[in-house]
Design an enzyme around this catalytic site. Structure first.
Site, mmCIF file in Angstrom:
data_model
loop_
_atom_site.group_PDB
_atom_site.id
_atom_site.type_symbol
_atom_site.label_atom_id
_atom_site.label_comp_id
_atom_site.label_asym_id
_atom_site.label_seq_id
_atom_site.Cartn_x
_atom_site.Cartn_y
_atom_site.Cartn_z
ATOM 1 N N HIS A 1 0.204 -1.063 -0.529
ATOM 2 C CA HIS A 1 -0.242 0.183 -0.121
ATOM 3 C C HIS A 1 0.624 1.556 -0.262
ATOM 4 O O HIS A 1 0.548 2.582 -0.966
ATOM 5 C CB HIS A 1 -1.153 0.043 1.381
ATOM 6 C CG HIS A 1 -1.791 -1.728 1.490
ATOM 7 N ND1 HIS A 1 -2.378 -1.564 2.056
ATOM 8 C CD2 HIS A 1 -2.568 -2.570 0.662
ATOM 9 C CE1 HIS A 1 -3.368 -2.589 2.567
ATOM 10 N NE2 HIS A 1 -2.738 -2.790 1.604
ATOM 11 N N TYR B 1 1.973 4.754 -3.278
ATOM 12 C CA TYR B 1 1.077 6.104 -3.773
ATOM 13 C C TYR B 1 2.415 6.705 -4.225
ATOM 14 O O TYR B 1 2.490 7.456 -5.152
ATOM 15 C CB TYR B 1 0.888 6.447 -2.049
ATOM 16 C CG TYR B 1 -0.044 5.886 -1.049
ATOM 17 C CD1 TYR B 1 -1.610 6.120 -1.708
ATOM 18 C CD2 TYR B 1 0.229 5.059 0.564
ATOM 19 C CE1 TYR B 1 -2.588 5.783 -1.312
ATOM 20 C CE2 TYR B 1 -1.576 4.493 0.866
ATOM 21 C CZ TYR B 1 -2.096 5.139 -0.530
ATOM 22 O OH TYR B 1 -3.422 4.688 1.078
ATOM 23 N N GLU C 1 -7.764 -3.823 3.934
ATOM 24 C CA GLU C 1 -8.277 -2.765 5.348
ATOM 25 C C GLU C 1 -9.094 -3.490 5.603
ATOM 26 O O GLU C 1 -9.636 -3.362 6.593
ATOM 27 C CB GLU C 1 -7.799 -1.379 5.210
ATOM 28 C CG GLU C 1 -6.846 -0.846 4.249
ATOM 29 C CD GLU C 1 -5.490 -1.058 4.948
ATOM 30 O OE1 GLU C 1 -5.492 -1.745 5.857
ATOM 31 O OE2 GLU C 1 -4.744 -0.210 4.693
ATOM 32 N N HIS D 1 -7.971 -6.732 7.523
ATOM 33 C CA HIS D 1 -6.907 -6.172 8.124
ATOM 34 C C HIS D 1 -8.136 -5.499 9.646
ATOM 35 O O HIS D 1 -7.738 -6.504 10.206
ATOM 36 C CB HIS D 1 -6.007 -4.891 7.911
ATOM 37 C CG HIS D 1 -5.603 -5.816 6.062
ATOM 38 N ND1 HIS D 1 -4.124 -4.732 5.842
ATOM 39 C CD2 HIS D 1 -5.106 -6.574 5.848
ATOM 40 C CE1 HIS D 1 -4.295 -5.528 5.011
ATOM 41 N NE2 HIS D 1 -4.626 -6.499 5.378
#
Length: 318
Positions: free
Chosen positions: A100, A104, A191, A194
């Site tokens: 992740h 970006y 996410e 998670h």
């Protein structure tokens, strides 16, 4: 005498949630290199400068938080596992948090100049509100109890990321930056798993506490959330006031704060529900396949099969 080292045996799984989570995460595996970000350049050039600033800087903030989660968050959780399979799942989560953070940078390298990228990271590494939440969470990772560490992790995964996620989902709902949003949707999908998994592990430990210990931990939890939200309000005003989106972002944050509490098996703190969130943004959280052709581009459904968005019932492990 040296104690024997034990091999992990996936044919004897004590907690089936470990196995189910491992399988879900591996089915969802992705890399940013498969997303054609350059196809968003026409949309990017059409954005006003103040909106370009927001996109770059919220992604800088997300990079900081993913770095924290991959470097310190998972290390703290792995120190207090219930099963060997849990550690394997946390290893997977740790790697994907690094994916992740790297994603970006792929977005930056596509949309921004080198000087702009330097400015984004300088801002990220010195912004008082970003640094406050990063240091607040990290202090719990370094000094908190195992259950406090899980609370901090869930608050980070299911709440603090979402002030940044709002922006690409907003553009997606307005038919802009579709490939950037594709990466964010893949990250949100990760996410969701998670936060749910770590929240489940929290609930196992929480349910073993005496009533008085549960109440003490709940008070600590809600105090932490109040503190984080107060800081998040200031951060949101700084980033979004120039666009008029601030109140919508704050509603979205409160909604996700309640989702974090749901992950932890706790009651909602804020009155905000899905009906209060901008429907354009809420619809963007769906993880259905993007409309990519199969010759030059790859959508998440093409790579990985259909993966449904998280429902409220997915947060209930009772």
């Amino acid at each position: 005498m040296t104690e024997n080292y034990h091999a992990i045996n996936w044919n004897q799984v004590e907690d089936q949630i470990d196995k189910a989570t491992w399988e879900k995460l591996t089915e969802q595996f992705w890399l940013d290199t498969r997303i054609p970000l350059s196809n968003d350049l026409d949309d990017w050039r059409s954005l006003p400068d103040n909106e370009k600033w927001i996109v770059g800087h919220v992604f800088g903030g997300l990079t900081l938080l993913d770095t924290l989660q991959s470097q310190d968050g998972m290390a703290s959780l792995k120190a207090n596992i219930r099963t060997p399979h849990e550690e394997a799942v946390l290893n997977n989560i740790q790697f994907m948090e690094s994916v992740h953070a790297k994603s970006y940078s792929s977005i930056f390298s596509t949309l921004n100049t080198p000087n702009e990228i330097d400015e984004i990271f300088d801002w990220t590494n010195t912004n008082e509100y970003l640094q406050y939440k990063a240091n607040k969470i990290n202090s719990i990772y370094q000094n908190g109890s195992p259950l406090q560490q899980k609370i901090a992790s869930v608050f980070l995964e299911t709440f603090l990321f979402y002030s940044g996620f709002y922006t690409p989902l907003y553009y997606l709902g307005n038919n802009k930056l579709a490939n950037v949003a594709e990466i964010i949707k893949l990250i949100i999908r990760d996410e969701s798993v998670h936060g749910t998994y770590i929240g489940y592990k929290f609930q196992l430990g929480f349910n073993e506490l005496a009533k008085a210990e549960q109440e003490e931990l709940q008070n600590w939890m809600y105090d932490l959330l109040y503190d984080l939200y107060a800081n998040e309000e200031k951060y949101t005003h700084e980033v979004y006031d120039g666009t008029g989106w601030t109140e919508e972002v704050l509603t979205y944050l409160r909604y996700n704060a309640n989702k974090a509490l749901m992950n932890l098996g706790q009651g909602a703190l804020f009155p905000d529900t899905a009906e209060d969130v901008n429907p354009v943004v809420l619809n963007g959280m769906s993880t259905s396949t993007a409309n990519h052709d199969f010759f030059s581009q790859v959508g998440n459904g093409y790579r990985l099969g259909n993966v449904e968005a998280m429902n409220d019932s997915d947060y209930d492990f009772d």
